[in-house]
Design a protein around this motif. Structure first.
Motif, mmCIF file in Angstrom:
data_model
loop_
_atom_site.group_PDB
_atom_site.id
_atom_site.type_symbol
_atom_site.label_atom_id
_atom_site.label_comp_id
_atom_site.label_asym_id
_atom_site.label_seq_id
_atom_site.Cartn_x
_atom_site.Cartn_y
_atom_site.Cartn_z
ATOM 1 N N ALA A 180 129.923 132.101 57.943
ATOM 2 C CA ALA A 180 130.479 131.969 58.915
ATOM 3 C C ALA A 180 131.310 131.270 58.259
ATOM 4 O O ALA A 180 131.372 130.684 57.107
ATOM 5 N N PRO A 200 132.975 124.923 59.546
ATOM 6 C CA PRO A 200 133.731 124.429 60.670
ATOM 7 C C PRO A 200 134.925 123.400 61.032
ATOM 8 O O PRO A 200 134.638 122.800 59.628
ATOM 9 N N MET A 249 134.614 119.263 64.549
ATOM 10 C CA MET A 249 134.194 119.164 65.795
ATOM 11 C C MET A 249 133.257 118.248 66.063
ATOM 12 O O MET A 249 132.163 116.554 64.817
ATOM 13 N N LEU A 308 128.565 120.198 65.160
ATOM 14 C CA LEU A 308 128.595 120.722 64.813
ATOM 15 C C LEU A 308 127.227 121.171 64.064
ATOM 16 O O LEU A 308 126.780 122.043 62.579
ATOM 17 N N TYR A 320 125.959 124.097 65.230
ATOM 18 C CA TYR A 320 126.964 125.439 64.204
ATOM 19 C C TYR A 320 126.576 125.524 62.612
ATOM 20 O O TYR A 320 125.804 127.055 62.532
ATOM 21 N N SER A 330 125.112 129.239 61.857
ATOM 22 C CA SER A 330 125.866 130.003 60.377
ATOM 23 C C SER A 330 124.583 130.443 59.205
ATOM 24 O O SER A 330 124.885 131.187 58.628
ATOM 25 N N SER A 387 123.284 133.667 60.537
ATOM 26 C CA SER A 387 124.271 134.290 60.921
ATOM 27 C C SER A 387 124.169 135.852 60.455
ATOM 28 O O SER A 387 124.050 137.195 61.311
ATOM 29 N N LEU A 438 125.367 129.002 69.490
ATOM 30 C CA LEU A 438 127.224 129.453 69.486
ATOM 31 C C LEU A 438 127.014 129.573 71.202
ATOM 32 O O LEU A 438 127.870 128.366 71.353
ATOM 33 N N SER A 489 126.168 125.406 72.057
ATOM 34 C CA SER A 489 126.998 124.608 71.191
ATOM 35 C C SER A 489 128.493 124.205 72.853
ATOM 36 O O SER A 489 129.120 123.851 72.322
ATOM 37 N N PHE A 535 132.447 132.494 65.788
ATOM 38 C CA PHE A 535 132.333 131.705 64.821
ATOM 39 C C PHE A 535 134.222 131.120 64.715
ATOM 40 O O PHE A 535 134.762 129.426 65.241
ATOM 41 N N LEU A 567 135.129 129.288 68.265
ATOM 42 C CA LEU A 567 134.949 127.937 68.142
ATOM 43 C C LEU A 567 135.409 126.708 67.711
ATOM 44 O O LEU A 567 136.122 125.454 67.483
ATOM 45 N N ASN A 568 136.173 127.474 66.705
ATOM 46 C CA ASN A 568 137.040 126.317 65.454
ATOM 47 C C ASN A 568 138.502 126.022 66.135
ATOM 48 O O ASN A 568 138.685 125.009 65.687
#
Length: 228
Positions: free
Chosen positions: A91, A94, A98, A103, A106, A110, A113, A124, A127, A190, A193-194
């Protein structure tokens, strides 16, 4: 409007290494990618071994593979095409803004993953649910929360990103037509989300800081203009 949690700071090893720049997902035998240790896009040197330490055949036939980052000299350990060390998975780093509660999920996503893309997708989605809470919504129904944020002026690109993670993450729990076993699909989640954190937390905080640094008479002039 969306900067109510902008003053939260995230911690962890990722904070100082994250940059909003191109991310190249680590893949076995790739000549260069984003190092999961240092975050640099760096050349990778490879060596391989068989289970009995034999090196008498081609490297593609050896199941044990090690990549060495040319930038930080840290290794990645692979069994065939799956990375097992470090356990941060493939991933992206982050976003440094976040929220801590997001986090944690996340980083957990990660860490699995590579081994369980479907499990990472589900985390996620959770999240996103927690992020909606951080942004002032109930967190009980993601679809309702996103709808409420849209009514408050949520940018379309963020709404679409939220819905993609919501729908895809839900498919990880209730399998349908979306391939949540695909590492590429989960890698995109991922990224999204960022992007969401960048638009809803990081950018408002940055703009607010710049705006507040304007001379007082300029701010008063803007306020007077908007009150007319």
């Amino acid at each position: 409007m969306f900067s109510n949690c902008a003053n939260r700071r995230v911690s962890g090893n990722f904070r100082h290494t994250h940059k909003l720049m191109k991310y190249i997902q680590p893949q076995v035998f790739l000549k260069s990618y984003t190092c999961p240790h240092c975050g640099a896009i760096s050349k990778q040197d490879w060596w391989t071994r068989s289970w009995n330490n034999s090196v008498n055949h081609s490297r593609s036939e050896n199941p044990l593979r090690v990549g060495l980052c040319d930038h930080c000299q840290s290794p990645t350990l692979w069994v065939e095409d799956k990375m097992y060390y470090p356990d941060t998975g493939n991933a992206p780093f982050p976003n440094p803004e976040m929220p801590e509660s997001v986090l944690k999920l996340y980083l957990e996503a990660s860490s699995i993953s590579s081994k369980s893309p479907r499990g990472a997708a589900g985390l996620l989605r959770l999240s996103i649910q927690i992020l909606c809470q951080e942004l002032g919504e109930s967190g009980k129904n993601i679809n309702t929360d996103i709808g409420n944020l849209v009514k408050k002026g949520l940018p379309i690109i963020v709404q679409q990103s939220l819905d993609i993670v919501r729908v895809t993450g839900n498919d990880a729990v209730h399998p349908g037509q979306i391939d949540t076993d695909s590492p590429e699909t989960v890698g995109q989640l991922f990224d999204l989300l960022n992007i969401i954190v960048e638009y809803m937390i990081a950018l408002p905080k940055k703009v607010s800081g710049i705006y507040n640094s304007l001379p007082a008479d300029k701010v008063k002039g803007i306020t007077d203009r908007d009150n007319k």
